[in-house]
Design a protein around this motif. Sequence first.
Motif, short mmCIF file in Angstrom:
data_model
loop_
_atom_site.label_atom_id
_atom_site.label_comp_id
_atom_site.label_asym_id
_atom_site.label_seq_id
_atom_site.Cartn_x
_atom_site.Cartn_y
_atom_site.Cartn_z
N PRO A 115 0.82 -1.20 0.00
CA PRO A 115 0.00 0.00 0.00
C PRO A 115 0.86 1.26 0.00
N THR A 116 0.35 2.30 -0.63
CA THR A 116 1.12 3.54 -0.75
C THR A 116 0.77 4.54 0.34
N VAL A 117 -0.49 4.59 0.75
CA VAL A 117 -0.91 5.59 1.73
C VAL A 117 -2.19 5.14 2.40
N ALA A 118 -2.46 5.67 3.57
CA ALA A 118 -3.70 5.38 4.28
C ALA A 118 -4.32 6.69 4.76
N ARG A 119 -5.60 6.82 4.57
CA ARG A 119 -6.34 7.99 5.08
C ARG A 119 -7.00 7.56 6.38
N ILE A 120 -6.60 8.18 7.49
CA ILE A 120 -6.99 7.72 8.82
C ILE A 120 -7.85 8.76 9.53
N GLY A 121 -8.90 8.28 10.18
CA GLY A 121 -9.75 9.12 11.01
C GLY A 121 -9.79 8.58 12.43
N VAL A 122 -9.75 9.47 13.42
CA VAL A 122 -9.74 9.06 14.83
C VAL A 122 -10.83 9.84 15.58
N ASN A 123 -11.63 9.14 16.34
CA ASN A 123 -12.63 9.82 17.15
C ASN A 123 -13.08 8.91 18.30
N ALA A 124 -13.74 9.50 19.28
CA ALA A 124 -14.33 8.73 20.37
C ALA A 124 -15.74 8.34 19.96
N THR A 125 -16.18 7.17 20.40
CA THR A 125 -17.51 6.70 20.05
C THR A 125 -18.07 5.88 21.20
N SER A 126 -19.37 5.67 21.19
CA SER A 126 -19.98 4.80 22.19
C SER A 126 -20.19 3.43 21.58
N ALA A 127 -20.02 2.41 22.37
CA ALA A 127 -20.08 1.04 21.88
C ALA A 127 -21.50 0.64 21.50
N LYS A 128 -21.67 0.22 20.25
CA LYS A 128 -22.95 -0.34 19.83
C LYS A 128 -23.03 -1.79 20.30
N ALA A 129 -24.22 -2.37 20.15
CA ALA A 129 -24.46 -3.71 20.71
C ALA A 129 -23.45 -4.74 20.22
#
Length: 238
Positions: free
Chosen positions: A173-187
């Motif tokens: 792979p040449t590159v990765a587009r990354i997103g980071v955030n807090a979330t609440s756990a779904k079931a």
Amino acid sequence: MALPSPFQELQNNLGAVISSVPAGERLPSEPKLAKQLGVSRATLREAMRTFETQGLIRRRQGAGTFAVGDAPVLESGLEVLESIQTMARRMGETIKVKDLKIETVPANKKQAGKLGLPTKTPLTRVTRVMCTSERPAAYLIDILPNEFLSADKLPENFKGSVLDFMLERGDFPTVARIGVNATSAKAEVAKALEIQRGDVLLRISSRIYLDAKQVIDYSLGYFLPGYFDFHVLGHIQS
């Protein structure tokens, strides 16, 4: 010297209770603990989240809250994409995989948009739970075009890292587009990680490119706070 606030005092007292319980053992029930500490159950839950975020306790759906003890923290910079297994090896830790599921699914609207494919395109979906010290710590999902990686191409001894498999196969792979955030756990995620639905998790999403246009992997990772330390190395422009 300023006296601690009522909530700080509660955290100090709760911390003392947690430290007195051996790792792996269950804490007193919420009603009993709330009565012991002289607070409401809602206030107790709020205080317990702090210790859960630090990885010192773990709540299991229908079973109660358990002391964890010292847990290894896996560290990685997001500038370089690497698997949890690679992180663990670098730090001398061991990762185990459980609940591995590999299936072929038709692309829904969101998946098709992330991968740049028509809806209903056959995709390979890989889900699994990653455990540190026998404790579930991360729930990972990889979604790839079936024509790039079909379910039958993954070996019987697949160790859980799609990225490592791609590199070993000769895909770079040449590159990765990354997103980071807090979330609440779904079931689904809460059940996999043996936590309560709605608990706060770190969510990392990434799209991995084989070249400038071809997305070969859309991945989602749900990580328990306290078990991972992800950071970004920033360069100051002069």
